[in-house]
Motif scaffolding. Structure first.
Motif, PDB file in Angstrom:
ATOM      1  N   ASN A 125      -0.813   4.558  -5.098  1.00  0.00           N
ATOM      2  CA  ASN A 125      -0.842   4.646  -3.632  1.00  0.00           C
ATOM      3  C   ASN A 125       0.549   4.861  -3.044  1.00  0.00           C
ATOM      4  OD1 ASN A 125      -3.679   4.241  -3.546  1.00  0.00           O
ATOM      5  ND2 ASN A 125      -3.374   2.032  -3.740  1.00  0.00           N
ATOM      6  N   GLY A 126       1.297   5.745  -3.684  1.00  0.00           N
ATOM      7  CA  GLY A 126       2.606   6.146  -3.176  1.00  0.00           C
ATOM      8  C   GLY A 126       3.749   5.237  -3.539  1.00  0.00           C
ATOM      9  N   LYS A 127       3.461   4.149  -4.277  1.00  0.00           N
ATOM     10  CA  LYS A 127       4.509   3.186  -4.603  1.00  0.00           C
ATOM     11  C   LYS A 127       4.705   3.095  -6.119  1.00  0.00           C
ATOM     12  CE  LYS A 127       3.384   0.306  -0.589  1.00  0.00           C
ATOM     13  NZ  LYS A 127       2.976  -1.051  -0.132  1.00  0.00           N
ATOM     14  N   PRO A 128       5.952   3.006  -6.585  1.00  0.00           N
ATOM     15  CA  PRO A 128       6.181   2.817  -8.019  1.00  0.00           C
ATOM     16  C   PRO A 128       5.882   1.376  -8.419  1.00  0.00           C
ATOM     17  CG  PRO A 128       8.281   2.910  -6.848  1.00  0.00           C
ATOM     18  CD  PRO A 128       7.208   3.150  -5.827  1.00  0.00           C
ATOM     19  N   VAL A 129       4.906   1.191  -9.310  1.00  0.00           N
ATOM     20  CA  VAL A 129       4.496  -0.161  -9.705  1.00  0.00           C
ATOM     21  C   VAL A 129       4.944  -0.504 -11.125  1.00  0.00           C
ATOM     22  CG1 VAL A 129       2.554  -0.225  -8.107  1.00  0.00           C
ATOM     23  CG2 VAL A 129       2.207   0.673 -10.423  1.00  0.00           C
ATOM     24  N   LEU A 130       5.433   0.490 -11.853  1.00  0.00           N
ATOM     25  CA  LEU A 130       5.997   0.287 -13.185  1.00  0.00           C
ATOM     26  C   LEU A 130       7.090   1.320 -13.372  1.00  0.00           C
ATOM     27  CD1 LEU A 130       4.151  -0.180 -16.588  1.00  0.00           C
ATOM     28  CD2 LEU A 130       5.831   1.645 -16.323  1.00  0.00           C
TER      29      LEU A 130
END
Length: 270
Positions: free
Chosen positions: A112-117
Motif C-alpha cells: 500500500n505504497g509503504k516499504p514494510v521490509l
C-alpha cells in the motif's frame, strides 16, 4: 497489513547476499560497461544480480509482483493486497565502475505504497542493513551478528552531520548547505547515504536531485524502522504507491526529531 516474519527477512537477506557474491565475482575481473537509454551505465553485474534476485524471490512463500530497475516492462502493478517487491540489483553502478566499494543490493517489499521490509547489502564492504515493520532495523558487519540500530537527534550548537551523493553533487545541494550553516559533509554512494542516517552516523541527507523508486525503497524501510523519516519537501512521506511514475520527488532523510519545517525551508527558491 501483512505480518512480516523474521524468517522472511532472513530469507531476503540471504538473497541479497547471494546477489552480492555474484556482483563481487564480476567486480574482481575486467568487465564491459554499456549505456542505457537514459545514459546511465549498465554492467554485466547489474544483469547477473537481477536474474538471481528475481529467480530466488519467486521461490519465497510470500509471492508478489517484482519491479526491478532492470525490468520495468514486465511489471503490471501491485497485487490485490497492494504488495510488490521493489529491487535495485546494483545500486551505485558508477561507484561499482570506479571500484570504490560504495554500491549496494536493494530489496524492498512494498505494501500500500509503504516499504514494510528492506534489505540493503554492500558486498564490497560486507555490511548489511535489514529492517521490517514489527521487527526493527539492524546492521551486520562481516560475520558479526546483526545489532539493532537507531537514528539520533541533532544536538543544538553542534555542526550538522550531512551525508551527500558522491557522484551526483549539484549546485542546489551546495546552496542548501550554505543556508544550513555550520556542517560536516560526508560523501557516500548509493543507498548507503540513507543508512548512515538510520544508524546515527549522520543527522540529515538532503536529496535535491533525481532518484528512482528502487534507489530508496529498501533503505527507507531501514530509516523508518530505526526511528527516522524520509519526507518530501511538501511534508508528505515519500511514497511508492504510484508505480507509473518511477522518479522520486526531492526529499529529506531525517533522524530523530529533526526540524523538518526548518530544513525543508532551506530548499525554497533553489
Amino acid at each position: 497489513m501483512t505480518v512480516i516474519t523474521k524468517e522472511l527477512l532472513d530469507q531476503v537477506d540471504v538473497i541479497a547476499r547471494a546477489a552480492g557474491d555474484a556482483i563481487m565475482e564480476i567486480y574482481g575481473r575486467e568487465f564491459s560497461v554499456e549505456q542505457k537509454e537514459d545514459k546511465s551505465p549498465l554492467t554485466e553485474a547489474d544483469a547477473a544480480a537481477h536474474h538471481l534476485i528475481v529467480n530466488h524471490l519467486a521461490l519465497l512463500s510470500l509471492q508478489a509482483p517484482i519491479m526491478s530497475e532492470e525490468d520495468t516492462v514486465d511489471f503490471a502493478g501491485a497485487d490485490a493486497h497492494g504488495r510488490y517487491w521493489l529491487v535495485d540489483p546494483l545500486d551505485g553502478t558508477k561507484e561499482f565502475i570506479k571500484r570504490n566499494g560504495e554500491f549496494t543490493v536493494n530489496i524492498a517489499l512494498i505494501e500500500n505504497g509503504k516499504p514494510v521490509l528492506g534489505v540493503v547489502y554492500a558486498p564490497a564492504l560486507d555490511v548489511c542493513y535489514t529492517a521490517a515493520v514489527g521487527l526493527g532495523a539492524f546492521k551486520a558487519e562481516g560475520e558479526q551478528a546483526p545489532v539493532a540500530i537507531t537514528v539520533v537527534e541533532h544536538q543544538a550548537d553542534t555542526p550538522w552531520r550531512v551525508v551527500g551523493s558522491r557522484s551526483h553533487a549539484s549546485d542546489s545541494m551546495q546552496a542548501w548547505l550554505e543556508k544550513l550553516g555550520e556542517h560536516e559533509l560526508v560523501a557516500m554512494g548509493s543507498s548507503l547515504k540513507l543508512c548512515l542516517v538510520a544508524e546515527g552516523a549522520a543527522d540529515v541527507y538532503p536529496r535535491l536531485g533525481l532518484t528512482s523508486l528502487w534507489d530508496t525503497g529498501a533503505a527507507q524501510c531501514v530509516v523508518e524502522q530505526a526511528g527516522g523519516s524520509v519526507i518530501q519537501l511538501n511534508g508528505d512521506v515519500l511514497s511508492y504507491a504510484n508505480t507509473k511514475e518511477v522518479l522520486n520527488p526531492f526529499f529529506l532523510v531525517l533522524g530523530k526529531s529533526n526540524p523538518f519545517g526548518e530544513l525543508s525551508a532551506l530548499s525554497d527558491q533553489l
